[in-house]
Design a protein around this motif. Structure first.
Motif, short mmCIF file in Angstrom:
data_model
loop_
_atom_site.label_atom_id
_atom_site.label_comp_id
_atom_site.label_asym_id
_atom_site.label_seq_id
_atom_site.Cartn_x
_atom_site.Cartn_y
_atom_site.Cartn_z
N PRO A 104 0.81 -1.23 0.00
CA PRO A 104 0.00 0.00 0.00
C PRO A 104 0.84 1.27 0.00
O PRO A 104 0.40 2.30 -0.52
CB PRO A 104 -0.82 -0.12 1.29
CG PRO A 104 -0.80 -1.56 1.64
CD PRO A 104 0.49 -2.12 1.14
N SER B 284 -5.36 1.61 -1.85
CA SER B 284 -4.30 2.58 -2.17
C SER B 284 -4.31 2.99 -3.63
O SER B 284 -3.74 4.03 -3.99
CB SER B 284 -2.93 2.00 -1.82
OG SER B 284 -2.69 0.82 -2.58
N ASP C 232 -5.39 -2.42 -0.15
CA ASP C 232 -5.96 -1.57 0.91
C ASP C 232 -6.45 -0.23 0.36
O ASP C 232 -6.22 0.83 0.98
CB ASP C 232 -4.92 -1.32 2.02
CG ASP C 232 -4.56 -2.59 2.75
OD1 ASP C 232 -5.34 -3.56 2.66
OD2 ASP C 232 -3.50 -2.61 3.40
#
Length: 328
Positions: free
Chosen positions: A173, A277, A275
């Motif tokens: 991430p 990102s 995540d």
């Protein structure tokens, strides 16, 4: 009596030239309007109408199939107060706007400055630097994900030979957005060519005068090159900001392929990996509109994106005009 008769006889003759000029102007105006008609029709059909329709649907609850129900500002209120992922998407997009804009301009200016000094084989080197921008975004992204694969990619393999543990790149991430930045810089050849052309147009006598005054390379770049190519740099800034605000294809493909959830190119079961990102604002807008069928809410996001893009562009152009006014 004679003067009166002569005056009345000359009046029609004097009006003939003015009447001819008026007719020519009329014909010229009609031809101009005729040639502008295709552009005007395209503007109305592909910009004005979709824009007005998007603004209308942003105030409705619409799934793209059934009749739209007017809900007022409810979509905008939900976007600013209740959407759990819109903040992450806005943060990722803002991060890309800042980093990609600065990175693209610095990279393009640096390469262009080097190419202006090359004497032998300059044409080949310019073509070589421009070629990556011709690669389709999906193919370029797939190549980068393969190159930076943590387990089998050539980049980490070479780092391993040097005794360095390679990072996870698109699977981390903290490194997914920098990895996307590297991918974007690699394809910045178009902007580089434009800046290179502007640098080559700077009059050489300015540099000769600076040499006589004892100016160094940095002083010549700051005092001569930068002011001379300022309009092109403004174009580069605006172009990079709009490019980052619309960042979509690379983020979707990189996230889906790195996660291993893509069942086809661009057809991912998981977006924003890892995540969230790589979850940019356009990616979340696409998810809401075409995967969740919340077309009304996606229209509200599109209107906000248009307003932000327009504001960025207007502010930059105003700053440039203010700078020119001060210079004069």
């Amino acid at each position: 009596m004679t003067a009166t008769l002569l005056g009345s006889a000359d009046a029609p003759a004097a009006s003939v030239p003015s009447t001819g000029r008026a007719r020519r102007r009329g014909r010229h105006r009609k031809w101009v309007l005729l040639f502008l008609a295709p552009w005007a029709a395209g503007m109305v059909l592909f910009f004005v109408y979709p824009l007005l329709a998007t603004v209308y649907f942003s105030f409705t609850n619409y799934d793209g199939l059934n009749t739209a129900d007017f809900v007022g500002l409810r979509n905008y209120v939900f976007m600013f107060t209740s959407d759990p992922l819109v903040k992450a998407a806005a943060y990722n997009t803002l991060w890309l706007v800042v980093v990609l804009t600065v990175g693209r301009l610095a990279f393009a200016m640096g390469v262009a400055q080097i190419l202006t000094k090359v004497r032998n084989g300059s044409g080949f080197l310019r073509a070589l630097c421009y070629l990556p921008s011709l690669a389709p975004p999906v193919a370029a992204t797939l190549t980068f994900v393969f190159l930076f694969n943590p387990g089998t990619g050539p980049v980490n393999t070479i780092l391993g030979w040097l005794g360095i543990n390679g990072p996870l790149w698109f699977n981390d991430p903290n490194l997914s957005k920098p990895s996307l930045t590297l991918l974007t810089l690699w394809g910045s050849g178009e902007l580089m060519i434009i800046i290179l052309a502007a640098m080559l147009d700077v009059p050489g006598d300015l540099y000769e005068a600076a040499d006589l005054d004892g100016a160094g390379p940095w002083m010549k770049f700051r005092k001569i090159t930068l002011p001379s190519i300022a309009p092109v740099l403004l174009y580069g800034v605006v172009n990079s900001i709009i490019f980052a605000l619309q960042y979509f294809t690379q983020a979707v493909v990189a996230g889906s392929v790195a996660s291993g959830s893509a069942d086809a190119v661009g057809n991912s079961k998981l977006i924003g990996f890892p995540d969230n990102s790589t979850l940019t604002f356009p990616v979340w807008m696409y998810n809401e509109g075409f995967r969740s069928y919340h077309m009304g809410y996606a229209s509200a996001m599109a209107v906000l994106l248009f307003i932000v893009s327009f504001a960025f562009t207007a502010i930059l152009i105003r700053q440039l005009r203010a700078g020119k006014a001060e210079a004069h």
